[in-house]
Design a protein around this motif. Structure first.
Motif, PDB file in Angstrom:
ATOM      1  N   GLY A  45       0.549   0.831   6.142  1.00 53.56           N
ATOM      2  CA  GLY A  45      -0.736   0.234   6.086  1.00 53.56           C
ATOM      3  C   GLY A  45      -0.781  -1.358   6.575  1.00 53.56           C
ATOM      4  O   GLY A  45      -0.261  -1.427   7.584  1.00 53.56           O
ATOM      5  N   THR A  46      -1.199  -2.082   5.611  1.00 53.75           N
ATOM      6  CA  THR A  46      -1.472  -3.558   5.970  1.00 53.75           C
ATOM      7  C   THR A  46      -0.237  -4.294   6.222  1.00 53.75           C
ATOM      8  O   THR A  46       0.058  -5.267   6.659  1.00 53.75           O
ATOM      9  CB  THR A  46      -2.443  -4.398   5.129  1.00 53.75           C
ATOM     10  N   LEU A  47       0.878  -3.692   5.737  1.00 54.97           N
ATOM     11  CA  LEU A  47       2.200  -4.514   5.768  1.00 54.97           C
ATOM     12  C   LEU A  47       3.054  -3.996   7.039  1.00 54.97           C
ATOM     13  O   LEU A  47       4.103  -4.577   7.299  1.00 54.97           O
ATOM     14  CB  LEU A  47       3.230  -3.938   4.400  1.00 54.97           C
ATOM     15  N   GLY A  88      -0.187  -5.810  11.058  1.00 55.78           N
ATOM     16  CA  GLY A  88      -1.077  -5.599  10.105  1.00 55.78           C
ATOM     17  C   GLY A  88      -1.441  -6.792   9.200  1.00 55.78           C
ATOM     18  O   GLY A  88      -1.078  -7.979   9.445  1.00 55.78           O
ATOM     19  N   ARG A  89      -2.529  -6.944   8.680  1.00 56.52           N
ATOM     20  CA  ARG A  89      -3.269  -8.007   8.086  1.00 56.52           C
ATOM     21  C   ARG A  89      -2.150  -8.622   7.048  1.00 56.52           C
ATOM     22  O   ARG A  89      -2.321  -9.913   6.928  1.00 56.52           O
ATOM     23  CB  ARG A  89      -4.379  -7.500   6.956  1.00 56.52           C
ATOM     24  N   ASN A  90      -1.110  -7.968   6.463  1.00 51.70           N
ATOM     25  CA  ASN A  90      -0.342  -8.417   5.410  1.00 51.70           C
ATOM     26  C   ASN A  90       1.362  -8.168   5.961  1.00 51.70           C
ATOM     27  O   ASN A  90       2.017  -7.742   5.245  1.00 51.70           O
ATOM     28  CB  ASN A  90      -0.598  -7.888   4.084  1.00 51.70           C
ATOM     29  N   TYR A 119       2.432  -7.116  -5.298  1.00 49.97           N
ATOM     30  CA  TYR A 119       1.349  -6.925  -4.425  1.00 49.97           C
ATOM     31  C   TYR A 119       0.556  -5.694  -4.341  1.00 49.97           C
ATOM     32  O   TYR A 119      -0.718  -5.603  -4.173  1.00 49.97           O
ATOM     33  CB  TYR A 119       2.103  -7.044  -2.754  1.00 49.97           C
ATOM     34  N   GLU A 120       1.548  -4.670  -4.411  1.00 50.91           N
ATOM     35  CA  GLU A 120       0.584  -3.281  -4.411  1.00 50.91           C
ATOM     36  C   GLU A 120       0.065  -3.093  -6.156  1.00 50.91           C
ATOM     37  O   GLU A 120      -0.476  -1.936  -6.233  1.00 50.91           O
ATOM     38  CB  GLU A 120       1.848  -2.209  -4.405  1.00 50.91           C
ATOM     39  N   GLY A 121       0.242  -3.866  -7.110  1.00 52.04           N
ATOM     40  CA  GLY A 121      -0.363  -3.837  -8.181  1.00 52.04           C
ATOM     41  C   GLY A 121       0.501  -2.664  -9.277  1.00 52.04           C
ATOM     42  O   GLY A 121      -0.163  -1.959  -9.751  1.00 52.04           O
TER      43      GLY A 121
END
Length: 138
Positions: A13-15, A19-21, A79-81
């Motif tokens: 995903g965002t990683l 990506g955003r992160n 980060y992933e909670g």
């Protein structure tokens, strides 16, 4: 770190790169291994996706495999909670992922099914494609 003790992570995903992160901006810097895929379902939760593994309607969810150090894994957990118990938004799973014909034992962050209930299913399994505006959903 000796080969037998190396830890790998699959990011979908965002990683991912661009990506955003992007994971490549984190410390300690991971080592890119290659592209891979897992069978599952990808959901649009909010500004980020969630992956559930398996299912009869599974597609190839694409992502990147990186070699990581324990300090980066701890950072990713935060980060992933990741929490103990059933209320965690994500659960850590270990899967073998093929990269160019070689299987890597990877850490995968799987979304808690309760957090994807009622969310939009991304039918093609590629978060970067989806988030770039090619919002093909099913």
């Amino acid at each position: 770190m000796p080969e037998g003790l190396q830890r790998y992570v699959f990011v979908y995903g965002t990683l991912r790169r661009s990506g955003r992160n992007d994971i490549n901006r984190l410390e300690p810097t991971p080592q890119f291994i290659g592209m891979g895929a897992v069978r599952g379902r990808l959901y649009h939760i909010d500004w980020y996706p969630g992956l559930t593994l398996g299912s009869d309607e599974a597609v190839d969810v694409v992502g990147e495999v990186y070699a990581i150090e324990p300090a980066l894994e701890a950072l990713l957990d935060g980060y992933e909670g990741i929490e103990s118990g059933l209320d965690s938004e994500y659960f850590k799973r270990d899967l073998e992922i093929d990269v160019d014909g070689r299987a890597y034992p990877c850490l995968v962050y799987e979304a808690n099914p309760a957090f994807v209930r009622g969310k939009t299913l991304i039918g093609h399994g590629d978060w970067i494609l989806f988030s770039s505006g090619a919002n093909s959903i099913s």
